[in-house]
Each structure stands twice: as structure tokens, then as C-alpha cells.
Design a protein around this motif. Structure first.
Motif, mmCIF file in Angstrom:
data_model
loop_
_atom_site.group_PDB
_atom_site.id
_atom_site.type_symbol
_atom_site.label_atom_id
_atom_site.label_comp_id
_atom_site.label_asym_id
_atom_site.label_seq_id
_atom_site.Cartn_x
_atom_site.Cartn_y
_atom_site.Cartn_z
ATOM 1 N N ARG A 146 0.825 -1.213 0.000
ATOM 2 C CA ARG A 146 0.000 0.000 0.000
ATOM 3 C C ARG A 146 0.857 1.259 0.000
ATOM 4 O O ARG A 146 0.513 2.237 -0.665
ATOM 5 C CB ARG A 146 -0.967 -0.007 1.175
ATOM 6 C CG ARG A 146 -2.103 -0.992 0.931
ATOM 7 C CD ARG A 146 -3.211 -0.858 1.918
ATOM 8 N NE ARG A 146 -2.796 -1.428 3.195
ATOM 9 C CZ ARG A 146 -3.093 -0.911 4.367
ATOM 10 N NH1 ARG A 146 -3.800 0.175 4.460
ATOM 11 N NH2 ARG A 146 -2.689 -1.496 5.480
ATOM 12 N N ILE A 147 1.966 1.241 0.721
ATOM 13 C CA ILE A 147 2.878 2.387 0.711
ATOM 14 C C ILE A 147 3.413 2.612 -0.699
ATOM 15 O O ILE A 147 3.463 3.749 -1.181
ATOM 16 C CB ILE A 147 4.022 2.194 1.731
ATOM 17 C CG1 ILE A 147 3.473 2.321 3.151
ATOM 18 C CG2 ILE A 147 5.152 3.194 1.491
ATOM 19 C CD1 ILE A 147 4.442 1.864 4.237
ATOM 20 N N GLY A 148 3.799 1.546 -1.381
ATOM 21 C CA GLY A 148 4.270 1.655 -2.762
ATOM 22 C C GLY A 148 3.200 2.223 -3.675
ATOM 23 O O GLY A 148 3.469 3.102 -4.509
ATOM 24 N N GLN A 149 1.972 1.745 -3.505
ATOM 25 C CA GLN A 149 0.864 2.219 -4.323
ATOM 26 C C GLN A 149 0.613 3.704 -4.070
ATOM 27 O O GLN A 149 0.438 4.483 -5.016
ATOM 28 C CB GLN A 149 -0.388 1.396 -4.008
ATOM 29 C CG GLN A 149 -1.595 1.760 -4.828
ATOM 30 C CD GLN A 149 -2.799 0.912 -4.463
ATOM 31 O OE1 GLN A 149 -2.886 0.347 -3.379
ATOM 32 N NE2 GLN A 149 -3.748 0.836 -5.372
ATOM 33 N N LEU A 150 0.621 4.108 -2.813
ATOM 34 C CA LEU A 150 0.408 5.521 -2.483
ATOM 35 C C LEU A 150 1.557 6.387 -2.978
ATOM 36 O O LEU A 150 1.340 7.518 -3.434
ATOM 37 C CB LEU A 150 0.214 5.690 -0.976
ATOM 38 C CG LEU A 150 -1.114 5.179 -0.434
ATOM 39 C CD1 LEU A 150 -1.111 5.184 1.091
ATOM 40 C CD2 LEU A 150 -2.263 6.005 -0.978
ATOM 41 N N THR A 151 2.770 5.886 -2.910
ATOM 42 C CA THR A 151 3.926 6.639 -3.403
ATOM 43 C C THR A 151 3.807 6.860 -4.911
ATOM 44 O O THR A 151 4.030 7.971 -5.409
ATOM 45 C CB THR A 151 5.231 5.902 -3.061
ATOM 46 O OG1 THR A 151 5.330 5.768 -1.647
ATOM 47 C CG2 THR A 151 6.442 6.651 -3.585
ATOM 48 N N ARG A 152 3.426 5.808 -5.650
ATOM 49 C CA ARG A 152 3.242 5.964 -7.098
ATOM 50 C C ARG A 152 2.117 6.946 -7.397
ATOM 51 O O ARG A 152 2.234 7.787 -8.302
ATOM 52 C CB ARG A 152 2.973 4.602 -7.740
ATOM 53 C CG ARG A 152 4.207 3.698 -7.799
ATOM 54 C CD ARG A 152 3.949 2.418 -8.582
ATOM 55 N NE ARG A 152 2.893 1.585 -8.020
ATOM 56 C CZ ARG A 152 3.071 0.731 -6.989
ATOM 57 N NH1 ARG A 152 4.252 0.599 -6.428
ATOM 58 N NH2 ARG A 152 2.064 0.013 -6.549
ATOM 59 N N LEU A 153 1.043 6.887 -6.645
ATOM 60 C CA LEU A 153 -0.059 7.817 -6.830
ATOM 61 C C LEU A 153 0.407 9.243 -6.578
ATOM 62 O O LEU A 153 0.139 10.143 -7.373
ATOM 63 C CB LEU A 153 -1.218 7.452 -5.901
ATOM 64 C CG LEU A 153 -2.415 8.403 -5.901
ATOM 65 C CD1 LEU A 153 -3.062 8.450 -7.282
ATOM 66 C CD2 LEU A 153 -3.420 7.973 -4.848
ATOM 67 N N ARG A 154 1.111 9.450 -5.475
ATOM 68 C CA ARG A 154 1.628 10.784 -5.153
ATOM 69 C C ARG A 154 2.512 11.302 -6.272
ATOM 70 O O ARG A 154 2.402 12.446 -6.696
ATOM 71 C CB ARG A 154 2.414 10.747 -3.840
ATOM 72 C CG ARG A 154 2.973 12.125 -3.441
ATOM 73 C CD ARG A 154 4.152 12.031 -2.528
ATOM 74 N NE ARG A 154 5.234 11.288 -3.186
ATOM 75 C CZ ARG A 154 6.139 10.587 -2.507
ATOM 76 N NH1 ARG A 154 6.089 10.496 -1.210
ATOM 77 N NH2 ARG A 154 7.109 9.964 -3.158
ATOM 78 N N ASP A 155 3.392 10.444 -6.778
ATOM 79 C CA ASP A 155 4.321 10.863 -7.816
ATOM 80 C C ASP A 155 3.604 11.198 -9.127
ATOM 81 O O ASP A 155 4.050 12.067 -9.875
ATOM 82 C CB ASP A 155 5.391 9.798 -8.050
ATOM 83 C CG ASP A 155 6.308 9.638 -6.841
ATOM 84 O OD1 ASP A 155 6.289 10.505 -5.935
ATOM 85 O OD2 ASP A 155 7.033 8.624 -6.795
ATOM 86 N N ARG A 156 2.513 10.536 -9.422
ATOM 87 C CA ARG A 156 1.763 10.805 -10.647
ATOM 88 C C ARG A 156 0.876 12.032 -10.526
ATOM 89 O O ARG A 156 0.442 12.581 -11.542
ATOM 90 C CB ARG A 156 0.907 9.600 -11.021
ATOM 91 C CG ARG A 156 1.716 8.444 -11.521
ATOM 92 C CD ARG A 156 0.801 7.373 -12.063
ATOM 93 N NE ARG A 156 1.349 6.077 -11.770
ATOM 94 C CZ ARG A 156 0.636 4.985 -11.549
ATOM 95 N NH1 ARG A 156 -0.668 5.032 -11.594
ATOM 96 N NH2 ARG A 156 1.215 3.843 -11.296
ATOM 97 N N LEU A 157 0.573 12.457 -9.310
ATOM 98 C CA LEU A 157 -0.292 13.623 -9.133
ATOM 99 C C LEU A 157 0.314 14.863 -9.766
ATOM 100 O O LEU A 157 -0.411 15.734 -10.227
ATOM 101 C CB LEU A 157 -0.579 13.867 -7.648
ATOM 102 C CG LEU A 157 -1.586 12.935 -7.008
ATOM 103 C CD1 LEU A 157 -1.696 13.226 -5.517
ATOM 104 C CD2 LEU A 157 -2.946 13.052 -7.663
#
Length: 161
Positions: free
Chosen positions: A114-125
Motif C-alpha cells: 500500500r505504501i508503494g501504491q500511495l507513493t506511485r499515486l503521489r508521484d503521478r499527481l
């Protein structure tokens, strides 16, 4: 004397009643509302038994189980995952440090994902600032690489809840 508090009883059942906690005592000692304890019980996370007067009683190990539930919930572990993990513990025994180590190791992998998923989401924002959801064909979150175009024209996405 009240039921379960006779110090002269010797049977194991009466002895366990003497050490049992009421729902109010569990709520006070754990910092969890009585309604939450009832909810946890309905969901199979904790268990109690009834006295002859139909009052709930909990063994003392429920305090540690409630603590584990609260920590797991604070990290976002779903109740189904918590129930599954607690189901691996022996009933009537207080969970040990070794038990906690095993449970938390299982949850760690989920947290890392989940941390990885949130990090990727943050980076794509950052890419969304330019998009503003005004260009669905280039949106890096809803339609990366214009995948929807492969399905033809018209609407293709339906939010699932």
C-alpha cells in the motif's frame, strides 16, 4: 458475595468467572467503547460468554486482543484481515510477543504494498496538475497511455464502490 467472587470456590469454571471482566471493565481498561466491543464480537474478533444472569464476561486475554485490533486498524488493516490473523491464535491465551511478531510480519507485506501504491499515486499527481482532468486521453491516473482508446469511442469507466 456476588457471583464469581467467592474466594472459597475451587472449580476451574468458577475460578475463570472470578478472573473474568465485564464489558464495562474491558471498555474502561482498553479505552474502547462498549458498542465497539459488541461490534468486534459480532465480527468474530473477540468472544465472551454469558453468566447465569445473562451478562457478558470476557477473559483477560481480550485486552491484548483489543489492543492488537486497534493497532491493526490504525494501520488500515481491514477487519477481515484482522479476524483471519486473530483466528490463528489459540483461544483463551493472551497473545505473546512471538504471536505479535508473526501477525505484524504478515501485515507488513500488505503495508509495504500500500505504501508503494500511495507513493506511485503521489508521484503521478504532479502530472495531473497539467491535465486537470480536462484531457481524459492523457490523464496519467484514469487513462495512462490512453488505454481507453483501445476500447473504442464513448464512455468506458464506471466507478466501483
Amino acid at each position: 458475595m456476588t457471583e464469581g467472587h467467592n474466594s472459597k470456590t475451587a472449580s476451574g469454571a468458577e475460578s475463570s468467572i472470578r478472573r473474568a471482566l465485564t464489558v464495562g471493565e474491558v471498555a474502561e481498561r482498553s479505552g474502547v467503547a462498549v458498542s465497539a466491543l459488541h461490534f468486534y464480537e459480532r465480527k468474530g474478533l473477540i468472544s465472551s460468554w454469558r453468566t447465569s444472569g445473562n451478562q457478558r464476561r470476557y477473559s483477560r486475554d481480550v485486552l491484548r486482543r483489543v489492543a492488537i485490533i486497534k493497532v491493526a486498524q490504525s494501520t488500515g488493516i481491514p477487519l477481515a484481515g484482522i479476524r483471519k490473523a486473530l483466528g490463528t491464535l489459540p483461544n483463551g491465551r493472551t497473545p505473546t510477543a512471538k504471536d505479535w511478531s508473526r501477525l505484524s510480519a504478515g501485515w507488513r507485506e500488505d503495508l509495504d504494498q500500500r505504501i508503494g501504491q500511495l507513493t506511485r499515486l503521489r508521484d503521478r499527481l504532479q502530472d495531473c496538475i497539467g491535465c486537470g482532468c480536462l484531457s481524459m486521453d492523457t490523464c496519467p491516473l484514469r487513462n495512462p497511455g490512453d488505454r481507453a482508446a483501445e476500447q473504442g469511442s464513448g464512455a468506458h469507466y464506471l466507478e466501483e464502490k
